[in-house]
Motif scaffolding. Structure first.
Motif, PDB file in Angstrom:
ATOM      1  N   PRO A 174      -6.454 -13.417  -6.323  1.00  0.00           N
ATOM      2  CA  PRO A 174      -7.065 -12.196  -6.055  1.00  0.00           C
ATOM      3  C   PRO A 174      -6.469 -11.150  -5.529  1.00  0.00           C
ATOM      4  CG  PRO A 174      -8.265 -14.340  -5.332  1.00  0.00           C
ATOM      5  CD  PRO A 174      -6.891 -14.602  -5.473  1.00  0.00           C
ATOM      6  N   ALA A 175      -6.117  -9.753  -6.337  1.00  0.00           N
ATOM      7  CA  ALA A 175      -5.673  -8.720  -5.904  1.00  0.00           C
ATOM      8  C   ALA A 175      -6.362  -7.511  -6.019  1.00  0.00           C
ATOM      9  CB  ALA A 175      -4.349  -8.613  -6.704  1.00  0.00           C
ATOM     10  N   ARG A 176      -6.151  -6.602  -5.172  1.00  0.00           N
ATOM     11  CA  ARG A 176      -6.898  -5.269  -5.456  1.00  0.00           C
ATOM     12  C   ARG A 176      -5.974  -4.197  -4.643  1.00  0.00           C
ATOM     13  NH1 ARG A 176     -10.480  -6.602   0.344  1.00  0.00           N
ATOM     14  NH2 ARG A 176      -9.014  -5.828   1.881  1.00  0.00           N
ATOM     15  N   TYR A 177      -6.702  -2.979  -4.852  1.00  0.00           N
ATOM     16  CA  TYR A 177      -5.872  -1.646  -4.940  1.00  0.00           C
ATOM     17  C   TYR A 177      -6.301  -0.919  -3.391  1.00  0.00           C
ATOM     18  CZ  TYR A 177      -4.278   2.863  -6.531  1.00  0.00           C
ATOM     19  OH  TYR A 177      -3.487   4.324  -6.601  1.00  0.00           O
ATOM     20  N   ALA A 178      -5.514  -0.309  -2.789  1.00  0.00           N
ATOM     21  CA  ALA A 178      -5.971   0.354  -1.401  1.00  0.00           C
ATOM     22  C   ALA A 178      -5.304   1.593  -1.280  1.00  0.00           C
ATOM     23  CB  ALA A 178      -5.801  -0.380  -0.284  1.00  0.00           C
ATOM     24  N   SER A 179      -5.964   2.869  -1.199  1.00  0.00           N
ATOM     25  CA  SER A 179      -5.380   3.815  -0.851  1.00  0.00           C
ATOM     26  C   SER A 179      -5.304   4.190   0.558  1.00  0.00           C
ATOM     27  CB  SER A 179      -6.355   5.213  -1.501  1.00  0.00           C
ATOM     28  OG  SER A 179      -7.531   5.233  -1.062  1.00  0.00           O
ATOM     29  N   VAL A 180      -4.199   4.837   1.009  1.00  0.00           N
ATOM     30  CA  VAL A 180      -3.920   4.823   2.496  1.00  0.00           C
ATOM     31  C   VAL A 180      -3.412   6.164   3.019  1.00  0.00           C
ATOM     32  CG1 VAL A 180      -3.670   2.245   2.804  1.00  0.00           C
ATOM     33  CG2 VAL A 180      -1.620   3.586   2.253  1.00  0.00           C
ATOM     34  N   TYR A 181      -3.511   6.276   4.135  1.00  0.00           N
ATOM     35  CA  TYR A 181      -2.508   7.400   4.786  1.00  0.00           C
ATOM     36  C   TYR A 181      -1.364   6.462   5.341  1.00  0.00           C
ATOM     37  CZ  TYR A 181      -6.203  11.231   5.139  1.00  0.00           C
ATOM     38  OH  TYR A 181      -7.189  11.708   4.573  1.00  0.00           O
ATOM     39  N   ALA A 192      -0.363   4.452  -2.427  1.00  0.00           N
ATOM     40  CA  ALA A 192      -1.269   3.361  -2.929  1.00  0.00           C
ATOM     41  C   ALA A 192      -0.513   2.076  -2.582  1.00  0.00           C
ATOM     42  CB  ALA A 192      -1.643   3.645  -4.334  1.00  0.00           C
ATOM     43  N   VAL A 193      -1.155   1.084  -1.998  1.00  0.00           N
ATOM     44  CA  VAL A 193      -0.569  -0.292  -2.021  1.00  0.00           C
ATOM     45  C   VAL A 193      -1.530  -1.302  -2.662  1.00  0.00           C
ATOM     46  CG1 VAL A 193       0.814   0.190   0.055  1.00  0.00           C
ATOM     47  CG2 VAL A 193      -1.581  -0.771   0.092  1.00  0.00           C
ATOM     48  N   ALA A 194      -0.964  -2.447  -3.104  1.00  0.00           N
ATOM     49  CA  ALA A 194      -1.580  -3.597  -3.505  1.00  0.00           C
ATOM     50  C   ALA A 194      -1.934  -4.539  -2.074  1.00  0.00           C
ATOM     51  CB  ALA A 194      -1.008  -4.375  -4.542  1.00  0.00           C
ATOM     52  N   GLU A 195      -2.932  -5.196  -2.357  1.00  0.00           N
ATOM     53  CA  GLU A 195      -3.315  -6.379  -1.549  1.00  0.00           C
ATOM     54  C   GLU A 195      -3.621  -7.616  -2.211  1.00  0.00           C
ATOM     55  OE1 GLU A 195      -5.647  -5.004   2.298  1.00  0.00           O
ATOM     56  OE2 GLU A 195      -6.495  -4.013   0.931  1.00  0.00           O
ATOM     57  N   ALA A 196      -3.109  -8.769  -1.540  1.00  0.00           N
ATOM     58  CA  ALA A 196      -3.026 -10.095  -2.352  1.00  0.00           C
ATOM     59  C   ALA A 196      -3.871 -11.019  -1.450  1.00  0.00           C
ATOM     60  CB  ALA A 196      -1.993 -10.473  -2.998  1.00  0.00           C
ATOM     61  N   TYR A 197      -4.556 -11.916  -1.616  1.00  0.00           N
ATOM     62  CA  TYR A 197      -5.277 -12.809  -0.954  1.00  0.00           C
ATOM     63  C   TYR A 197      -4.721 -14.185  -1.241  1.00  0.00           C
ATOM     64  CZ  TYR A 197      -8.942 -15.118   1.703  1.00  0.00           C
ATOM     65  OH  TYR A 197      -9.787 -15.868   2.711  1.00  0.00           O
ATOM     66  N   VAL A 198      -3.716 -14.540  -0.366  1.00  0.00           N
ATOM     67  CA  VAL A 198      -3.537 -16.139  -0.134  1.00  0.00           C
ATOM     68  C   VAL A 198      -3.414 -16.762   1.209  1.00  0.00           C
ATOM     69  CG1 VAL A 198      -1.758 -15.557  -2.111  1.00  0.00           C
ATOM     70  CG2 VAL A 198      -1.164 -15.574   0.165  1.00  0.00           C
ATOM     71  N   GLU A 199      -3.563 -17.848   1.326  1.00  0.00           N
ATOM     72  CA  GLU A 199      -3.713 -18.689   2.450  1.00  0.00           C
ATOM     73  C   GLU A 199      -4.778 -17.975   3.505  1.00  0.00           C
ATOM     74  OE1 GLU A 199       0.642 -18.963   3.905  1.00  0.00           O
ATOM     75  OE2 GLU A 199       1.129 -19.890   2.182  1.00  0.00           O
ATOM     76  N   GLY A 200      -5.869 -17.552   2.765  1.00  0.00           N
ATOM     77  CA  GLY A 200      -7.033 -17.379   3.702  1.00  0.00           C
ATOM     78  C   GLY A 200      -6.985 -15.886   4.307  1.00  0.00           C
ATOM     79  N   ALA A 201      -6.123 -15.046   3.534  1.00  0.00           N
ATOM     80  CA  ALA A 201      -6.057 -13.682   4.214  1.00  0.00           C
ATOM     81  C   ALA A 201      -5.464 -12.684   3.183  1.00  0.00           C
ATOM     82  CB  ALA A 201      -5.258 -13.618   5.523  1.00  0.00           C
ATOM     83  N   TRP A 202      -6.025 -11.598   3.542  1.00  0.00           N
ATOM     84  CA  TRP A 202      -5.477 -10.358   2.639  1.00  0.00           C
ATOM     85  C   TRP A 202      -4.172  -9.792   3.206  1.00  0.00           C
ATOM     86  CZ3 TRP A 202      -7.207  -9.355  -2.026  1.00  0.00           C
ATOM     87  CH2 TRP A 202      -8.574  -9.636  -2.429  1.00  0.00           C
ATOM     88  N   TRP A 203      -3.134  -9.600   2.310  1.00  0.00           N
ATOM     89  CA  TRP A 203      -1.664  -9.487   2.697  1.00  0.00           C
ATOM     90  C   TRP A 203      -1.291  -8.275   1.918  1.00  0.00           C
ATOM     91  CZ3 TRP A 203      -0.456 -11.929   6.947  1.00  0.00           C
ATOM     92  CH2 TRP A 203      -1.013 -13.010   7.267  1.00  0.00           C
ATOM     93  N   GLY A 222     -10.462  -0.966  -3.767  1.00  0.00           N
ATOM     94  CA  GLY A 222     -11.307  -0.971  -5.168  1.00  0.00           C
ATOM     95  C   GLY A 222     -10.249  -1.953  -5.957  1.00  0.00           C
ATOM     96  N   ARG A 223     -10.827  -2.228  -7.206  1.00  0.00           N
ATOM     97  CA  ARG A 223      -9.977  -2.655  -8.177  1.00  0.00           C
ATOM     98  C   ARG A 223      -8.937  -2.320  -8.753  1.00  0.00           C
ATOM     99  NH1 ARG A 223     -15.017  -2.543 -12.498  1.00  0.00           N
ATOM    100  NH2 ARG A 223     -14.873  -0.591 -11.152  1.00  0.00           N
ATOM    101  N   ASP A 224      -8.883  -0.829  -8.809  1.00  0.00           N
ATOM    102  CA  ASP A 224      -7.606  -0.052  -9.307  1.00  0.00           C
ATOM    103  C   ASP A 224      -7.951   1.388  -8.838  1.00  0.00           C
ATOM    104  OD1 ASP A 224      -9.156   0.827 -11.183  1.00  0.00           O
ATOM    105  OD2 ASP A 224      -8.691  -0.599 -12.550  1.00  0.00           O
ATOM    106  N   ALA A 225      -7.021   2.272  -9.440  1.00  0.00           N
ATOM    107  CA  ALA A 225      -7.254   3.734  -9.016  1.00  0.00           C
ATOM    108  C   ALA A 225      -8.594   4.480  -9.481  1.00  0.00           C
ATOM    109  CB  ALA A 225      -5.985   4.467  -9.525  1.00  0.00           C
ATOM    110  N   ALA A 226      -9.298   3.907 -10.350  1.00  0.00           N
ATOM    111  CA  ALA A 226     -10.409   4.377 -10.774  1.00  0.00           C
ATOM    112  C   ALA A 226     -11.497   4.247  -9.761  1.00  0.00           C
ATOM    113  CB  ALA A 226     -10.929   3.415 -12.073  1.00  0.00           C
TER     114      ALA A 226
END
Length: 264
Positions: A174-181, A192-203, A222-226
């Motif tokens: 599972p992977a998602r998109y995050a906009s950040v300061y 913009a960075v990606a986040e991935a879910y492994v070993e019980g947490a988002w990284w 969200g799912r992506d930039a949209a």
């Protein structure tokens, strides 16, 4: 860690239009101070705030024509606890999406990362994208997705995140998109960075390596930039005439982009 962020936008509205802004820090982040001002031709405007299921704060406004100035500023002192993965998150963030065509890239991902799992897979995907995509402002269009970035081997943080997410989803992560300061980012902008879910947490997986992950402040998820665009509009045309982003931290961490880091 004390972080101070701001956004200044000047917009030329060619008619009455409906706008949606995603510039405020996410609802989970406690702010020590915060301000948000909308001014159309010297007249204050009053947006409506909406909060989605992921904690993204949206501000909607119908206004125009005229010159709209939008100013946001916040100071963040505390860091919230990361949110857990829900059952619906796992379904949603494993699916292909508009800009993250994981179904198209599945053969490539399986060929490049045949046996890696867990954090080893995250690091391998991050390293491959970082080493094979050249950071090049202005070459990608708003309609380009991960497959296009793979072919051209060029892009900006948005493209790096899309390709990283697509590769991870293609490997059943599972992977998602995050906009950040992003304090420390150069050149300064929304990041913009990606986040991935492994070993019980988002990284966090930031294949650009342009800012320390420990200092990031979440805006939208969200799912992506949209899903997380800082501005969308309907009806009349508008033109962004000026955009200035700032993000600072009292302590800027050193980040080797190899140790696991979470984004609350």
């Amino acid at each position: 860690m004390l972080r101070t962020v701001s956004s200044h936008q000047e917009l030329d509205l060619r008619g009455r239009t409906e706008m949606v802004f995603s510039i405020a820090v996410a609802a989970s982040w406690p702010t020590a101070s915060e301000s948000l001002d909308f001014v159309l031709d010297d007249a204050p405007q009053h947006p409506t705030e909406l909060v989605d299921a992921r904690g993204t704060r949206l501000h909607t406004l119908i206004a125009g024509p005229g010159r709209l100035v939008v100013d946001y500023a916040a100071t963040v002192e505390a860091t919230p606890e990361p949110a857990p993965l829900s059952a619906i998150d796992r379904v949603e963030y494993l699916r292909p999406s508009r800009y993250c065509e994981s179904d198209v890239l599945t053969p490539t991902a399986r060929s490049l990362f045949p046996a890696q799992i867990g954090h080893e897979l995250l690091q391998s995907v991050r390293d491959w994208v970082s080493q094979n995509i050249r950071y090049t402002p202005g070459v990608s269009m708003a309609t380009d997705g991960a497959a296009h970035s793979l072919l051209t081997r060029r892009g900006v943080c948005r493209d790096y995140a899309h390709l990283t997410i697509a590769m991870l989803r293609a490997k059943d992560v599972p992977a998602r998109y995050a906009s950040v300061y992003a304090p420390g980012l150069s050149p300064m902008d929304f990041h913009a960075v990606a986040e991935a879910y492994v070993e019980g947490a988002w990284w966090i997986v930031d294949s650009t390596g342009l800012a320390p992950r420990q200092s990031l402040v979440r805006i939208a998820t969200g799912r992506d930039a949209a899903d997380v665009a800082f501005l969308t509009n309907h009806w009349a045309d508008l033109f962004l005439q000026n955009l200035v982003i700032t993000a600072t931290a009292d302590v800027l961490p050193n980040d080797d982009h190899r140790s696991p880091v979470q984004l609350p």
